[in-house]
Design a protein around this motif. Structure first.
Motif, PDB file in Angstrom:
ATOM      1  N   THR A  48      80.853  36.965  15.050  1.00 53.75           N
ATOM      2  CA  THR A  48      80.509  37.899  16.203  1.00 53.75           C
ATOM      3  C   THR A  48      81.132  37.273  17.641  1.00 53.75           C
ATOM      4  N   ASP A  49      81.264  38.047  18.551  1.00 50.51           N
ATOM      5  CA  ASP A  49      81.572  37.693  19.776  1.00 50.51           C
ATOM      6  C   ASP A  49      80.394  37.259  20.643  1.00 50.51           C
ATOM      7  N   ILE A  50      79.789  36.172  20.373  1.00 48.57           N
ATOM      8  CA  ILE A  50      78.814  35.795  20.932  1.00 48.57           C
ATOM      9  C   ILE A  50      79.270  34.396  21.667  1.00 48.57           C
ATOM     10  N   ASP A  51      78.613  33.900  22.743  1.00 48.32           N
ATOM     11  CA  ASP A  51      78.988  32.911  23.688  1.00 48.32           C
ATOM     12  C   ASP A  51      78.493  31.648  22.957  1.00 48.32           C
ATOM     13  N   GLU A  52      77.639  31.620  22.221  1.00 46.43           N
ATOM     14  CA  GLU A  52      76.918  30.295  21.882  1.00 46.43           C
ATOM     15  C   GLU A  52      76.516  30.424  20.489  1.00 46.43           C
ATOM     16  N   PRO A  53      77.288  30.510  19.542  1.00 47.16           N
ATOM     17  CA  PRO A  53      76.876  30.800  18.058  1.00 47.16           C
ATOM     18  C   PRO A  53      76.035  29.902  17.522  1.00 47.16           C
ATOM     19  N   TYR A  54      76.297  28.572  17.970  1.00 44.29           N
ATOM     20  CA  TYR A  54      75.459  27.434  17.440  1.00 44.29           C
ATOM     21  C   TYR A  54      74.097  27.462  17.785  1.00 44.29           C
ATOM     22  N   ASN A  55      73.889  28.361  19.023  1.00 45.56           N
ATOM     23  CA  ASN A  55      72.325  28.376  19.582  1.00 45.56           C
ATOM     24  C   ASN A  55      71.719  29.440  18.575  1.00 45.56           C
ATOM     25  N   VAL A  56      72.463  30.552  18.249  1.00 49.03           N
ATOM     26  CA  VAL A  56      72.131  31.592  17.589  1.00 49.03           C
ATOM     27  C   VAL A  56      71.783  31.349  15.993  1.00 49.03           C
ATOM     28  N   TRP A  57      72.588  30.155  15.492  1.00 51.99           N
ATOM     29  CA  TRP A  57      72.265  29.728  14.284  1.00 51.99           C
ATOM     30  C   TRP A  57      70.877  28.856  14.268  1.00 51.99           C
ATOM     31  N   ALA A  58      70.624  27.862  15.150  1.00 49.81           N
ATOM     32  CA  ALA A  58      69.479  27.153  15.654  1.00 49.81           C
ATOM     33  C   ALA A  58      68.181  28.005  15.598  1.00 49.81           C
ATOM     34  N   VAL A 109      75.480  22.132   9.966  1.00 48.67           N
ATOM     35  CA  VAL A 109      75.905  22.629  11.226  1.00 48.67           C
ATOM     36  C   VAL A 109      77.126  23.518  11.118  1.00 48.67           C
ATOM     37  N   GLY A 110      77.163  24.758  11.274  1.00 51.34           N
ATOM     38  CA  GLY A 110      78.346  25.432  11.331  1.00 51.34           C
ATOM     39  C   GLY A 110      78.765  25.907   9.658  1.00 51.34           C
ATOM     40  N   GLY A 111      77.843  25.629   8.931  1.00 49.84           N
ATOM     41  CA  GLY A 111      78.225  26.238   7.578  1.00 49.84           C
ATOM     42  C   GLY A 111      79.349  25.418   6.730  1.00 49.84           C
ATOM     43  N   ASP A 112      80.108  26.581   6.079  1.00 49.48           N
ATOM     44  CA  ASP A 112      81.484  26.053   5.514  1.00 49.48           C
ATOM     45  C   ASP A 112      82.498  25.743   6.451  1.00 49.48           C
ATOM     46  N   GLU A 113      82.238  26.125   7.597  1.00 46.25           N
ATOM     47  CA  GLU A 113      83.220  25.925   8.894  1.00 46.25           C
ATOM     48  C   GLU A 113      83.087  24.419   9.399  1.00 46.25           C
ATOM     49  N   GLY A 114      81.887  24.120   9.384  1.00 48.19           N
ATOM     50  CA  GLY A 114      81.647  22.884  10.082  1.00 48.19           C
ATOM     51  C   GLY A 114      81.472  23.147  11.720  1.00 48.19           C
ATOM     52  N   CYS A 174      83.472  22.303  24.505  1.00 49.05           N
ATOM     53  CA  CYS A 174      81.830  22.501  24.725  1.00 49.05           C
ATOM     54  C   CYS A 174      81.834  23.737  25.775  1.00 49.05           C
ATOM     55  N   THR A 175      82.634  23.935  26.691  1.00 43.74           N
ATOM     56  CA  THR A 175      82.687  25.226  27.579  1.00 43.74           C
ATOM     57  C   THR A 175      83.374  26.266  26.805  1.00 43.74           C
ATOM     58  N   SER A 176      83.776  26.089  25.588  1.00 42.59           N
ATOM     59  CA  SER A 176      84.078  27.298  24.770  1.00 42.59           C
ATOM     60  C   SER A 176      82.984  27.897  23.960  1.00 42.59           C
ATOM     61  N   GLY A 177      81.848  27.124  23.964  1.00 48.14           N
ATOM     62  CA  GLY A 177      80.584  27.481  23.180  1.00 48.14           C
ATOM     63  C   GLY A 177      80.236  26.440  22.107  1.00 48.14           C
ATOM     64  N   GLN A 178      80.844  25.538  21.973  1.00 47.37           N
ATOM     65  CA  GLN A 178      80.671  24.320  21.052  1.00 47.37           C
ATOM     66  C   GLN A 178      79.748  23.469  21.390  1.00 47.37           C
ATOM     67  N   LYS A 179      78.446  23.921  21.581  1.00 45.40           N
ATOM     68  CA  LYS A 179      77.484  23.046  21.864  1.00 45.40           C
ATOM     69  C   LYS A 179      76.010  23.676  21.311  1.00 45.40           C
ATOM     70  N   MET A 180      74.823  22.960  21.430  1.00 47.98           N
ATOM     71  CA  MET A 180      73.810  23.836  20.696  1.00 47.98           C
ATOM     72  C   MET A 180      72.389  22.921  21.168  1.00 47.98           C
ATOM     73  N   ILE A 181      71.482  23.699  21.109  1.00 49.64           N
ATOM     74  CA  ILE A 181      70.193  23.243  21.373  1.00 49.64           C
ATOM     75  C   ILE A 181      69.307  23.313  20.252  1.00 49.64           C
ATOM     76  N   ILE A 182      68.524  22.235  19.961  1.00 49.27           N
ATOM     77  CA  ILE A 182      67.630  22.390  18.765  1.00 49.27           C
ATOM     78  C   ILE A 182      66.235  21.847  19.251  1.00 49.27           C
ATOM     79  N   ARG A 183      65.475  22.827  19.138  1.00 52.34           N
ATOM     80  CA  ARG A 183      63.938  22.371  19.143  1.00 52.34           C
ATOM     81  C   ARG A 183      63.087  22.002  17.599  1.00 52.34           C
TER      82      ARG A 183
END
Length: 189
Positions: free
Chosen positions: A42-52, A26-31, A117-126
């Motif tokens: 990128t300037d996206i609100d929820e980058p972890y959801n994009v990754w997922a 999760v988060g690659g090298d950054e974690g 979390c409100t800054s976008g450190q959250k993620m949905i996994i299916r």
């Protein structure tokens, strides 16, 4: 007789290769960190959801979270949506968390720090149901559930295979390559 032995061994090799799982970083090298323009390209609100959304998750796969001065919470949908940290289903704070998927369906992860979390450190996994990645010829189907002629079974679309799919394909090849000499010996003994 020899053909039935070969068929049996090949089925065993396919079964063994299908139980391999993959660990996603999760988060690659950054974690697992708070997203900002400094650490995400990128300037996206929820980058972890994009990754997922670019990965396919199966039962048995794991997520590896690396973090400092933070935590990972598994929560329900409402708590995910509202960044509520008080009702966690599971909480991890050791800085090096591995979470294993034991069922299909949706999983919701948030940082234990509400402002993260409100800054976008959250993620949905299916997590896919096994029927979505089991080859159609190996799925038992009743006449009512069989796809109609001309429809495609669920699976990877186009050429975009996730790293989990590639790992499974490589694992199947390795198992088959290692089993081939054993098959030959078995057939001629």
């Amino acid at each position: 007789m020899a053909l039935s032995k070969l068929f049996f061994i090949l089925n065993i090799a396919i079964f063994v290769s299908s139980v391999f799982s993959y660990q996603f970083e999760v988060g690659g090298d950054e974690g697992w960190i708070t997203p900002s323009s400094a650490n995400f390209t990128t300037d996206i609100d929820e980058p972890y959801n994009v990754w997922a959304s670019h990965n396919r998750f199966r039962i048995g796969d794991t997520l590896h979270f690396r973090y400092e001065n933070d935590s990972v919470l598994v929560v329900g949908y409402e708590d995910y949506k509202n960044c509520t940290t008080t009702n966690a289903i599971s909480e991890f704070d050791n800085g090096d968390t591995v979470f294993k998927f034991k069922r299909s369906g949706f999983f919701y992860f948030i940082s234990g720090q509400p402002d993260h979390c409100t800054s976008g450190q959250k993620m949905i996994i299916r997590v896919m149901h096994p029927s979505e990645y089991t080859p159609p010829h190996m799925q038992p189907q009743s006449p009512e559930s069989a796809p109609s002629p001309g429809t495609r079974a669920l699976g990877p679309s186009g050429d975009s295979y996730s790293s989990s799919t590639r790992v499974s394909a490589v694992a199947a090849f390795v198992v088959a390559a290692l089993a081939a000499p054993l098959v030959i010996i078995y057939l001629f003994i």
